[in-house]
Scaffold this active site. Structure first.
Site, PDB file in Angstrom:
ATOM      1  CE  LYS A 175     -17.890 -51.280  22.090  1.00 58.97           C
ATOM      2  NZ  LYS A 175     -19.288 -50.934  21.757  1.00 58.97           N
ATOM      3  CD  GLU A 250     -20.974 -35.510  30.633  1.00 54.78           C
ATOM      4  OE1 GLU A 250     -22.010 -35.348  31.307  1.00 54.78           O
ATOM      5  OE2 GLU A 250     -20.015 -34.712  30.668  1.00 54.78           O
ATOM      6  CB  CYS A 284     -28.888 -39.172  30.602  1.00 55.75           C
ATOM      7  SG  CYS A 284     -28.581 -37.771  29.515  1.00 55.75           S
ATOM      8  CD  GLU A 383     -30.530 -43.805  33.871  1.00 56.75           C
ATOM      9  OE1 GLU A 383     -29.605 -44.636  33.913  1.00 56.75           O
ATOM     10  OE2 GLU A 383     -30.490 -42.780  33.176  1.00 56.75           O
TER      11      GLU A 383
HETATM   12  P1  NAD Z   1     -23.907 -48.868  28.856  1.00 57.03           P
HETATM   13  O1  NAD Z   1     -23.073 -48.330  29.966  1.00 57.03           O
HETATM   14  O2  NAD Z   1     -24.376 -50.253  28.938  1.00 57.03           O
HETATM   15  O3  NAD Z   1     -23.112 -48.768  27.458  1.00 57.03           O
HETATM   16  C1  NAD Z   1     -22.625 -47.554  26.943  1.00 57.03           C
HETATM   17  C2  NAD Z   1     -21.414 -47.822  26.059  1.00 57.03           C
HETATM   18  O4  NAD Z   1     -20.392 -48.381  26.870  1.00 57.03           O
HETATM   19  C3  NAD Z   1     -21.665 -48.846  24.942  1.00 57.03           C
HETATM   20  O5  NAD Z   1     -20.979 -48.456  23.780  1.00 57.03           O
HETATM   21  C4  NAD Z   1     -21.035 -50.123  25.482  1.00 57.03           C
HETATM   22  O6  NAD Z   1     -20.581 -50.964  24.464  1.00 57.03           O
HETATM   23  C5  NAD Z   1     -19.876 -49.576  26.280  1.00 57.03           C
HETATM   24  N1  NAD Z   1     -19.424 -50.445  27.373  1.00 57.03           N
HETATM   25  C6  NAD Z   1     -20.162 -51.314  28.116  1.00 57.03           C
HETATM   26  N2  NAD Z   1     -19.381 -51.925  29.038  1.00 57.03           N
HETATM   27  C7  NAD Z   1     -18.135 -51.418  28.889  1.00 57.03           C
HETATM   28  C8  NAD Z   1     -16.890 -51.631  29.547  1.00 57.03           C
HETATM   29  N3  NAD Z   1     -16.769 -52.505  30.566  1.00 57.03           N
HETATM   30  N4  NAD Z   1     -15.812 -50.933  29.136  1.00 57.03           N
HETATM   31  C9  NAD Z   1     -15.906 -50.049  28.132  1.00 57.03           C
HETATM   32  N5  NAD Z   1     -17.061 -49.805  27.449  1.00 57.03           N
HETATM   33  C10 NAD Z   1     -18.156 -50.469  27.831  1.00 57.03           C
HETATM   34  O7  NAD Z   1     -25.103 -47.836  28.698  1.00 57.03           O
HETATM   35  P2  NAD Z   1     -26.392 -47.963  27.751  1.00 57.03           P
HETATM   36  O8  NAD Z   1     -27.389 -48.831  28.402  1.00 57.03           O
HETATM   37  O9  NAD Z   1     -25.940 -48.263  26.376  1.00 57.03           O
HETATM   38  O10 NAD Z   1     -26.912 -46.452  27.787  1.00 57.03           O
HETATM   39  C11 NAD Z   1     -27.840 -45.987  28.692  1.00 57.03           C
HETATM   40  C12 NAD Z   1     -27.181 -45.203  29.808  1.00 57.03           C
HETATM   41  O11 NAD Z   1     -26.485 -44.073  29.286  1.00 57.03           O
HETATM   42  C13 NAD Z   1     -28.207 -44.637  30.782  1.00 57.03           C
HETATM   43  O12 NAD Z   1     -27.764 -44.824  32.086  1.00 57.03           O
HETATM   44  C14 NAD Z   1     -28.239 -43.156  30.430  1.00 57.03           C
HETATM   45  O13 NAD Z   1     -28.660 -42.310  31.467  1.00 57.03           O
HETATM   46  C15 NAD Z   1     -26.807 -42.908  30.039  1.00 57.03           C
HETATM   47  N6  NAD Z   1     -26.671 -41.700  29.224  1.00 57.03           N
HETATM   48  C16 NAD Z   1     -26.076 -40.602  29.789  1.00 57.03           C
HETATM   49  C17 NAD Z   1     -25.980 -39.413  29.077  1.00 57.03           C
HETATM   50  C18 NAD Z   1     -25.355 -38.180  29.696  1.00 57.03           C
HETATM   51  O14 NAD Z   1     -25.013 -37.259  28.958  1.00 57.03           O
HETATM   52  N7  NAD Z   1     -25.214 -38.107  31.012  1.00 57.03           N
HETATM   53  C19 NAD Z   1     -26.466 -39.351  27.767  1.00 57.03           C
HETATM   54  C20 NAD Z   1     -27.042 -40.504  27.210  1.00 57.03           C
HETATM   55  C21 NAD Z   1     -27.143 -41.671  27.947  1.00 57.03           C
END
Ligand code: NAD
Length: 486
Positions: A175, A250, A284, A383
């Site tokens: 996705k 993650e 993150c 965050e």
């Molecule tokens: P998000 O959770 O909004 O979206 C991430 C992904 O999930 C996107 O592709 C989105 O389309 C999908 N998504 C959203 N809702 C969903 C659902 N209900 N079901 C399935 N998929 C869904 O996150 P974001 O704002 O895009 O990214 C930022 C976040 O990611 C921050 O919290 C950051 O800390 C975290 N992050 C973590 C790591 C790690 O390795 N721990 C690395 C990078 C980013």
């Protein structure tokens, strides 16, 4: 203007025939539309899963060495196409070319690491209490993997998941992030050009709560590997729990950066600036809570503010960081800064949208340093995922540790000290998955496990050999030799 239309990539071809609903992707640097991507429906997701299931039959039987050799070819083609990959990252995320190139190189390294894992994929040989019984473990593929990624390191996030999934013999429905549709699509095409058979990697575009949710809910998808916010991670964990699917999460972080009274302050400032503001704080592992010993607080604070004043925003080669990923996120970050002010926080530097003429149309927020927030401030707990950092002072190391550990998150941490005793004492006690001494809150290398505790994840570690436990099933095989047949 000719807008590039990005379809789904299913079974080695563009797939958008039955769907004519498109979403727009803006360049965060200048707010111009750069592409439209397909708003996938149940039909698209279903199609991708059917194809991935069919492709699994042969790919799972392929030898791991051969799978690794194909990943080597992918790594080589990525190296040949660096310019293309860099250009996509720059336009989709607003990173400078230098930072985008760093990300491409890191992703190639990730591919190299996982390619070589095809020649290992080690199991164990085990002793037995029963005479003539011999046991060993093997790693088996899981099936169709749903990989869900954010856009902050748009290519690296894909590389972290896709290469271990492939070398273990799984097929993939990826996705793409709404904020980085083109990099996912282009990587899938590149992989097939490099020799990956059709149907093994399929890319679904669209809205997370629609197409992402459909992937997560589908019982044919045996593993969900998700990187993103803790909020979404919780939703996914619940669904996977109900259908008993394997899930790797993650998630977010609120990472502490401690500066002791014996620290090399210039070095600490250098790493604190990088940890807090690189990629506009959209990491993150970004350090968003800086905790400084009282006796060096004033000096650190002055040097840190002076350092922040020198940071350059934009996409040029000499820039330190770029814009936030989209307008909504920029408004969110500005809202958190307003909340900090309402709580009584003092803005020492930054605090607003960039007013530079060249950056006016982009989603740029100034590097922002806040102090004097009340102890129970929501800003210490949340965050923000932007270039916003708080300063707090403490009297000693145990106070620093208790502040550092006062968080639901536990992803990364850093401590600056000349004492190996202090550094190691802290690193062993701070609640997180990655603890660094005398550098920044930066993550991992391909062979090092990365992940968090508490609200930062569910205990899995990617990448490193630990990722094999995410992407493969362990099977114990035993044989009992029948001496009567000798
Ligand atoms: P998000 O959770 O909004 O979206 C991430 C992904 O999930 C996107 O592709 C989105 O389309 C999908 N998504 C959203 N809702 C969903 C659902 N209900 N079901 C399935 N998929 C869904 O996150 P974001 O704002 O895009 O990214 C930022 C976040 O990611 C921050 O919290 C950051 O800390 C975290 N992050 C973590 C790591 C790690 O390795 N721990 C690395 C990078 C980013």
């Amino acid at each position: 203007m000719n807008i590039y239309h990005i379809p789904n990539w299913i079974d080695g071809q563009d797939s958008s025939v039955l769907n004519d609903s498109w979403l727009q992707k803006y360049n965060p640097h200048n707010n111009e539309i750069i592409s439209c991507f397909i708003n996938s429906t149940k039909f698209d997701v279903d199609n991708a899963i059917i194809v991935a299931q069919r492709a699994f039959v042969c790919w799972a039987e392929e030898s791991p060495v051969k799978r690794g050799q194909i990943i080597t070819k992918i790594a080589r083609l990525m190296a040949d196409r660096k310019d293309m990959l860099v250009n996509i990252i720059v336009s989709e995320t607003g990173k400078s070319e230098k930072d985008a190139l760093g990300e491409v190189n890191a992703s190639i390294l990730q591919a190299d690491y996982w390619a070589s894992e095809g020649m290992r994929l080690f199991g164990k040989s085990l002793t037995s209490s029963i005479p003539n019984k011999h046991s060993y473990t093997v790693r088996k593929p899981i099936g169709v993997c749903g990989l869900i990624v954010p856009a902050n390191t748009s290519l690296a996030n894909i590389a972290w998941k896709i290469f271990p999934a492939l070398v273990c013999g799984n097929t993939v429905v990826l996705k793409a992030s709404e904020d980085a549709p083109c990099i996912a699509y282009s990587m899938a095409k590149l992989m097939e050009e490099a020799g990956l058979p059709k149907g093994i990697v399929n890319v679904i575009q669209g809205v997370g709560s629609v197409s992402g949710n459909l992937i997560v809910n589908d019982s044919r998808v045996k593993l969900i590997s998700f990187t993103g916010s803790t909020k979404t991670g919780r939703i996914i964990a619940e669904i996977c729990g109900r259908r008993n699917a394997r899930v790797s999460l993650e998630l977010g972080g609120k990472n502490p950066f401690v500066v002791c009274d014996d620290a090399d302050l210039d070095l600490a400032v250098h790493w604190a600036l990088l940890s807090s503001f690189s990629n506009s704080g959209q990491r993150c592992s970004a350090s968003s809570r800086i905790i400084v010993f009282k006796s060096v607080y004033a000096e650190f604070r002055k040097k840190f503010i002076n350092g922040a004043k020198l940071l350059k925003m934009g996409i040029a080669k000499d820039c330190d960081f770029g814009p936030l990923i989209n307008e909504r996120h920029m408004l969110n970050v500005l809202n958190w800064i307003d909340i900090a002010k309402q709580e009584g926080g003092e803005i020492l530097f930054g605090g607003g949208k960039s007013n530079s003429k060249e950056l006016l149309n982009g989603y740029y927020v100034e590097p922002t340093i806040i102090e004097h927030l009340p102890e129970d401030s929501v800003i210490y707990k949340t965050e923000i995922f932007g270039p916003v950092v708080t300063l707090q002072s403490v009297s000693n190391l145990s106070e620093a540790l208790s502040l550092a550990n006062d968080s639901e998150y536990g992803l990364t941490s850093a401590i600056h000290t000349k004492s190996i005793d202090r550094g190691n004492w802290f690193a062993h006690r701070v609640n997180c998955g990655v603890a660094n001494i005398n550098f920044g809150t930066f993550g991992s290398e391909p062979h090092m496990p990365f992940g968090g505790i508490g609200s930062s994840g569910n205990g899995t570690r990617e990448p490193g050999v630990e990722a094999l436990d995410v992407y493969s099933e362990l099977k114990n095989i035993s044989v009992l030799i029948n001496e009567n047949l000798l």
